[in-house]
Write a protein that holds these residues in place. Structure first.
Motif, PDB file in Angstrom:
ATOM      1  N   ASP A  28      10.810 -87.515  -6.125  1.00 47.05           N
ATOM      2  CA  ASP A  28       9.601 -88.309  -6.363  1.00 47.05           C
ATOM      3  C   ASP A  28       8.739 -87.656  -7.436  1.00 47.05           C
ATOM      4  OD1 ASP A  28      10.399 -90.090  -4.434  1.00 47.05           O
ATOM      5  OD2 ASP A  28       9.153 -89.223  -2.848  1.00 47.05           O
ATOM      6  N   LYS A  29       8.610 -86.349  -7.333  1.00 44.84           N
ATOM      7  CA  LYS A  29       7.806 -85.593  -8.304  1.00 44.84           C
ATOM      8  C   LYS A  29       8.384 -85.737  -9.705  1.00 44.84           C
ATOM      9  CE  LYS A  29       6.472 -80.731  -9.196  1.00 44.84           C
ATOM     10  NZ  LYS A  29       7.340 -80.464 -10.370  1.00 44.84           N
ATOM     11  N   ILE A  30       9.705 -85.643  -9.819  1.00 43.67           N
ATOM     12  CA  ILE A  30      10.372 -85.763 -11.117  1.00 43.67           C
ATOM     13  C   ILE A  30      10.206 -87.171 -11.668  1.00 43.67           C
ATOM     14  CG2 ILE A  30      12.632 -85.730 -12.249  1.00 43.67           C
ATOM     15  CD1 ILE A  30      13.420 -83.529 -10.198  1.00 43.67           C
ATOM     16  N   ALA A  31      10.355 -88.178 -10.810  1.00 46.79           N
ATOM     17  CA  ALA A  31      10.242 -89.570 -11.259  1.00 46.79           C
ATOM     18  C   ALA A  31       8.842 -89.862 -11.790  1.00 46.79           C
ATOM     19  CB  ALA A  31      10.594 -90.510 -10.113  1.00 46.79           C
ATOM     20  N   ARG A  32       7.821 -89.341 -11.112  1.00 46.66           N
ATOM     21  CA  ARG A  32       6.440 -89.603 -11.541  1.00 46.66           C
ATOM     22  C   ARG A  32       6.145 -88.998 -12.903  1.00 46.66           C
ATOM     23  NH1 ARG A  32       5.120 -88.380  -6.184  1.00 46.66           N
ATOM     24  NH2 ARG A  32       4.376 -86.327  -6.834  1.00 46.66           N
ATOM     25  N   SER A  33       6.667 -87.802 -13.153  1.00 45.01           N
ATOM     26  CA  SER A  33       6.364 -87.105 -14.399  1.00 45.01           C
ATOM     27  C   SER A  33       7.394 -87.364 -15.492  1.00 45.01           C
ATOM     28  CB  SER A  33       6.289 -85.595 -14.147  1.00 45.01           C
ATOM     29  OG  SER A  33       7.549 -85.098 -13.714  1.00 45.01           O
ATOM     30  N   ASN A  34       8.535 -87.958 -15.112  1.00 39.03           N
ATOM     31  CA  ASN A  34       9.673 -88.134 -16.027  1.00 39.03           C
ATOM     32  C   ASN A  34      10.089 -86.800 -16.637  1.00 39.03           C
ATOM     33  OD1 ASN A  34      11.623 -89.961 -17.064  1.00 39.03           O
ATOM     34  ND2 ASN A  34      10.661 -89.802 -19.084  1.00 39.03           N
ATOM     35  N   GLU A  35      10.004 -85.761 -15.828  1.00 42.28           N
ATOM     36  CA  GLU A  35      10.350 -84.420 -16.301  1.00 42.28           C
ATOM     37  C   GLU A  35      10.849 -83.583 -15.129  1.00 42.28           C
ATOM     38  OE1 GLU A  35       8.051 -81.520 -19.199  1.00 42.28           O
ATOM     39  OE2 GLU A  35       7.238 -81.291 -17.164  1.00 42.28           O
ATOM     40  N   ILE A  36      11.939 -82.859 -15.335  1.00 44.39           N
ATOM     41  CA  ILE A  36      12.389 -81.881 -14.360  1.00 44.39           C
ATOM     42  C   ILE A  36      12.178 -80.504 -14.964  1.00 44.39           C
ATOM     43  CG2 ILE A  36      14.797 -82.110 -15.141  1.00 44.39           C
ATOM     44  CD1 ILE A  36      15.632 -81.333 -12.258  1.00 44.39           C
ATOM     45  N   VAL A  37      11.581 -79.624 -14.184  1.00 47.37           N
ATOM     46  CA  VAL A  37      11.287 -78.267 -14.643  1.00 47.37           C
ATOM     47  C   VAL A  37      12.266 -77.320 -13.956  1.00 47.37           C
ATOM     48  CG1 VAL A  37       9.521 -76.502 -14.951  1.00 47.37           C
ATOM     49  CG2 VAL A  37       8.859 -78.918 -14.838  1.00 47.37           C
ATOM     50  N   VAL A  38      13.030 -76.593 -14.741  1.00 45.16           N
ATOM     51  CA  VAL A  38      14.049 -75.699 -14.212  1.00 45.16           C
ATOM     52  C   VAL A  38      13.802 -74.293 -14.744  1.00 45.16           C
ATOM     53  CG1 VAL A  38      15.739 -77.542 -13.968  1.00 45.16           C
ATOM     54  CG2 VAL A  38      15.649 -76.236 -16.089  1.00 45.16           C
ATOM     55  N   SER A  39      14.384 -73.318 -14.058  1.00 39.85           N
ATOM     56  CA  SER A  39      14.137 -71.930 -14.425  1.00 39.85           C
ATOM     57  C   SER A  39      15.243 -71.374 -15.307  1.00 39.85           C
ATOM     58  CB  SER A  39      14.025 -71.060 -13.170  1.00 39.85           C
ATOM     59  OG  SER A  39      15.298 -70.907 -12.573  1.00 39.85           O
ATOM     60  N   SER A  40      14.935 -70.289 -15.992  1.00 41.10           N
ATOM     61  CA  SER A  40      15.930 -69.519 -16.732  1.00 41.10           C
ATOM     62  C   SER A  40      15.596 -68.041 -16.594  1.00 41.10           C
ATOM     63  CB  SER A  40      15.945 -69.919 -18.221  1.00 41.10           C
ATOM     64  OG  SER A  40      14.714 -69.573 -18.836  1.00 41.10           O
ATOM     65  N   ARG A  41      16.591 -67.203 -16.843  1.00 34.23           N
ATOM     66  CA  ARG A  41      16.388 -65.752 -16.861  1.00 34.23           C
ATOM     67  C   ARG A  41      16.619 -65.259 -18.278  1.00 34.23           C
ATOM     68  NH1 ARG A  41      16.451 -63.744 -11.450  1.00 34.23           N
ATOM     69  NH2 ARG A  41      15.787 -61.776 -12.378  1.00 34.23           N
ATOM     70  N   GLU A  42      15.992 -64.149 -18.629  1.00 31.67           N
ATOM     71  CA  GLU A  42      16.080 -63.658 -20.005  1.00 31.67           C
ATOM     72  C   GLU A  42      17.349 -62.864 -20.276  1.00 31.67           C
ATOM     73  OE1 GLU A  42      12.526 -61.522 -20.886  1.00 31.67           O
ATOM     74  OE2 GLU A  42      11.305 -63.338 -21.061  1.00 31.67           O
ATOM     75  N   SER A  43      17.898 -62.189 -19.243  1.00 31.92           N
ATOM     76  CA  SER A  43      19.015 -61.280 -19.528  1.00 31.92           C
ATOM     77  C   SER A  43      20.025 -61.194 -18.391  1.00 31.92           C
ATOM     78  CB  SER A  43      18.485 -59.882 -19.855  1.00 31.92           C
ATOM     79  OG  SER A  43      17.620 -59.404 -18.836  1.00 31.92           O
ATOM     80  N   ALA A  44      20.209 -62.273 -17.641  1.00 32.85           N
ATOM     81  CA  ALA A  44      21.185 -62.279 -16.546  1.00 32.85           C
ATOM     82  C   ALA A  44      22.534 -62.769 -17.061  1.00 32.85           C
ATOM     83  CB  ALA A  44      20.699 -63.149 -15.399  1.00 32.85           C
ATOM     84  N   VAL A  45      23.133 -61.988 -17.951  1.00 30.83           N
ATOM     85  CA  VAL A  45      24.423 -62.321 -18.540  1.00 30.83           C
ATOM     86  C   VAL A  45      25.509 -62.250 -17.456  1.00 30.83           C
ATOM     87  CG1 VAL A  45      26.088 -61.648 -20.318  1.00 30.83           C
ATOM     88  CG2 VAL A  45      23.627 -61.301 -20.716  1.00 30.83           C
ATOM     89  N   PRO A  46      26.416 -63.215 -17.367  1.00 33.02           N
ATOM     90  CA  PRO A  46      26.571 -64.423 -18.180  1.00 33.02           C
ATOM     91  C   PRO A  46      25.997 -65.667 -17.503  1.00 33.02           C
ATOM     92  CG  PRO A  46      28.545 -64.146 -16.903  1.00 33.02           C
ATOM     93  CD  PRO A  46      27.592 -63.044 -16.470  1.00 33.02           C
ATOM     94  N   PHE A  47      25.101 -65.478 -16.536  1.00 27.85           N
ATOM     95  CA  PHE A  47      24.569 -66.613 -15.773  1.00 27.85           C
ATOM     96  C   PHE A  47      23.493 -67.365 -16.545  1.00 27.85           C
ATOM     97  CE2 PHE A  47      26.370 -63.777 -12.635  1.00 27.85           C
ATOM     98  CZ  PHE A  47      27.110 -64.650 -11.855  1.00 27.85           C
ATOM     99  N   SER A  48      22.481 -66.653 -16.974  1.00 25.07           N
ATOM    100  CA  SER A  48      21.368 -67.267 -17.696  1.00 25.07           C
ATOM    101  C   SER A  48      20.724 -66.200 -18.564  1.00 25.07           C
ATOM    102  CB  SER A  48      20.349 -67.843 -16.706  1.00 25.07           C
ATOM    103  OG  SER A  48      19.222 -68.367 -17.373  1.00 25.07           O
ATOM    104  N   TYR A  49      20.804 -66.397 -19.878  1.00 24.57           N
ATOM    105  CA  TYR A  49      20.219 -65.409 -20.782  1.00 24.57           C
ATOM    106  C   TYR A  49      19.813 -66.084 -22.076  1.00 24.57           C
ATOM    107  CZ  TYR A  49      24.932 -65.231 -22.927  1.00 24.57           C
ATOM    108  OH  TYR A  49      26.132 -65.539 -23.529  1.00 24.57           O
ATOM    109  N   LEU A  50      18.891 -65.460 -22.789  1.00 20.43           N
ATOM    110  CA  LEU A  50      18.352 -66.057 -24.002  1.00 20.43           C
ATOM    111  C   LEU A  50      19.265 -65.784 -25.186  1.00 20.43           C
ATOM    112  CD1 LEU A  50      14.525 -65.304 -23.694  1.00 20.43           C
ATOM    113  CD2 LEU A  50      15.732 -67.435 -23.183  1.00 20.43           C
ATOM    114  N   LEU A  51      19.718 -66.863 -25.838  1.00 16.10           N
ATOM    115  CA  LEU A  51      20.500 -66.742 -27.054  1.00 16.10           C
ATOM    116  C   LEU A  51      19.570 -66.696 -28.259  1.00 16.10           C
ATOM    117  CD1 LEU A  51      23.429 -66.587 -27.994  1.00 16.10           C
ATOM    118  CD2 LEU A  51      23.429 -69.072 -28.219  1.00 16.10           C
ATOM    119  N   THR A  52      18.476 -67.418 -28.170  1.00 10.66           N
ATOM    120  CA  THR A  52      17.370 -67.359 -29.124  1.00 10.66           C
ATOM    121  C   THR A  52      16.094 -67.242 -28.288  1.00 10.66           C
ATOM    122  OG1 THR A  52      16.837 -69.729 -29.183  1.00 10.66           O
ATOM    123  CG2 THR A  52      18.672 -68.981 -30.577  1.00 10.66           C
ATOM    124  N   PRO A  53      14.950 -66.981 -28.893  1.00 13.61           N
ATOM    125  CA  PRO A  53      13.717 -66.872 -28.102  1.00 13.61           C
ATOM    126  C   PRO A  53      13.411 -68.088 -27.237  1.00 13.61           C
ATOM    127  CG  PRO A  53      13.353 -66.007 -30.302  1.00 13.61           C
ATOM    128  CD  PRO A  53      14.727 -66.628 -30.315  1.00 13.61           C
TER     129      PRO A  53
END
Length: 296
Positions: A28-53
């Motif tokens: 419901d929250k996503i539908a109202r805002s038309n946006e889903i907010v998800v998380s990322s990690r900066e250096s949890a290779v190879p799960f989630s890490y920044l390739l660019t800033p």
């Protein structure tokens, strides 16, 4: 002149509105805002890490994108926006609970304790705590940490497991805490700690991306094999079902295995490093069982 009862009532209404928004059902929250907010990690290779800033990549990021695609289909919102926000080991649970973001698929261990505050998806990885040190330090196991300093990440399960191992073996070592994986690795690289204790897969990822992997060694027996899973807000069964449905489809279709090969058994950006880490027996089994059981 301020009407104090009215001001108090207004403040209460604002607080209630904020609470309600934070605890609204996720879809419901996503539908109202038309946006889903998800998380990322900066250096949890190879799960989630920044390739660019501003761009996160990894195994968990690909899983996240598959879930977001299913949210788009369910809500019939092909134009649904995705916004990534960075999280750390300390703030990932509070920010999910208070509604700052909606979904975390990173490198978070599914534990019974955390299950009191959040809900977990089907487990998508299994890891164990080990040590990483410079090869020249001759750290081969936990006993070699005697009278030395070992670093781990604040808010991680690794801290608890490490302290228990040191106590059990009566090893006199100082444990220091870093805010994230990058800071923890730098603590060892700079010589302020002899070793880093983290999940083995994270250590393999760090080693592969140091630029000088042969100068580092992953050592020690794996302590407490732990499942990784996506986090969603508690008491939101509809959203958990969607997330579990995406993971089930990935696992049954063979796409999950292809993603695993891409991130764990092939060269990955930015340096083309290869973790060369075959899928564990525990994970192979869970592609069929699809359990969401936590580690105690």
């Amino acid at each position: 002149m301020i009407n104090r009862p009215f001001a108090a009532l207004a403040a209460l209404l604002v607080a209630h509105t904020a609470f309600t928004a934070a605890h609204a059902q996720t879809l419901d929250k996503i539908a109202r805002s038309n946006e889903i907010v998800v998380s990322s990690r900066e250096s949890a290779v190879p799960f989630s890490y920044l390739l660019t800033p501003h761009k996160a990549v990894g195994f968990s990021v690909d899983i996240t994108e598959a879930i977001v695609d299913d949210v788009r289909r369910m809500l019939k919102r092909p134009d649904l926006r995705t916004r990534y926000i960075p999280v750390t080991g300390q703030n990932r649970i509070p920010l999910l609970v208070n509604g700052t973001y909606d979904l975390e698929c990173g490198s978070t261990t599914n534990t019974a304790a955390r299950g009191k505050d959040v809900a977990f998806s089907i487990n998508f990885f299994y890891a164990g705590t080990r040590l990483m040190a410079k090869r020249a330090s001759h750290i081969g196991g936990y006993a070699d940490l005697a009278h030395k300093t070992v670093v781990t990440v604040a808010g991680s399960t690794n801290e608890k497991v490490l302290r228990r191992q040191l106590d059990t073996q009566h090893i006199d070592a100082e444990v220091v805490l870093a805010k994230d994986y990058g800071e923890a690795l730098k603590t060892v690289a700079d010589g302020r700690a002899a070793a880093l204790a983290l999940d083995d897969v994270l250590l393999y990822g760090m080693r592969a991306n140091t630029g000088e992997p042969d100068t580092w060694v992953v050592a020690g027996e794996a302590l407490q094999v732990e499942p990784y899973a996506c986090m969603v807000r508690k008491d939101d069964p509809a959203f958990k079902r969607l997330v579990d449905g995406t993971l089930t489809h990935l696992m049954k279709s063979g796409e999950f295995a292809r993603l695993y090969t891409r991130w764990f058994e092939s060269p990955i950006p930015p340096r083309g490093a290869n973790l060369d880490m075959p899928m564990s027996a525990a994970l192979k089994r869970n592609l069929t069982v699809r359990s969401d059981l936590p580690v105690q």
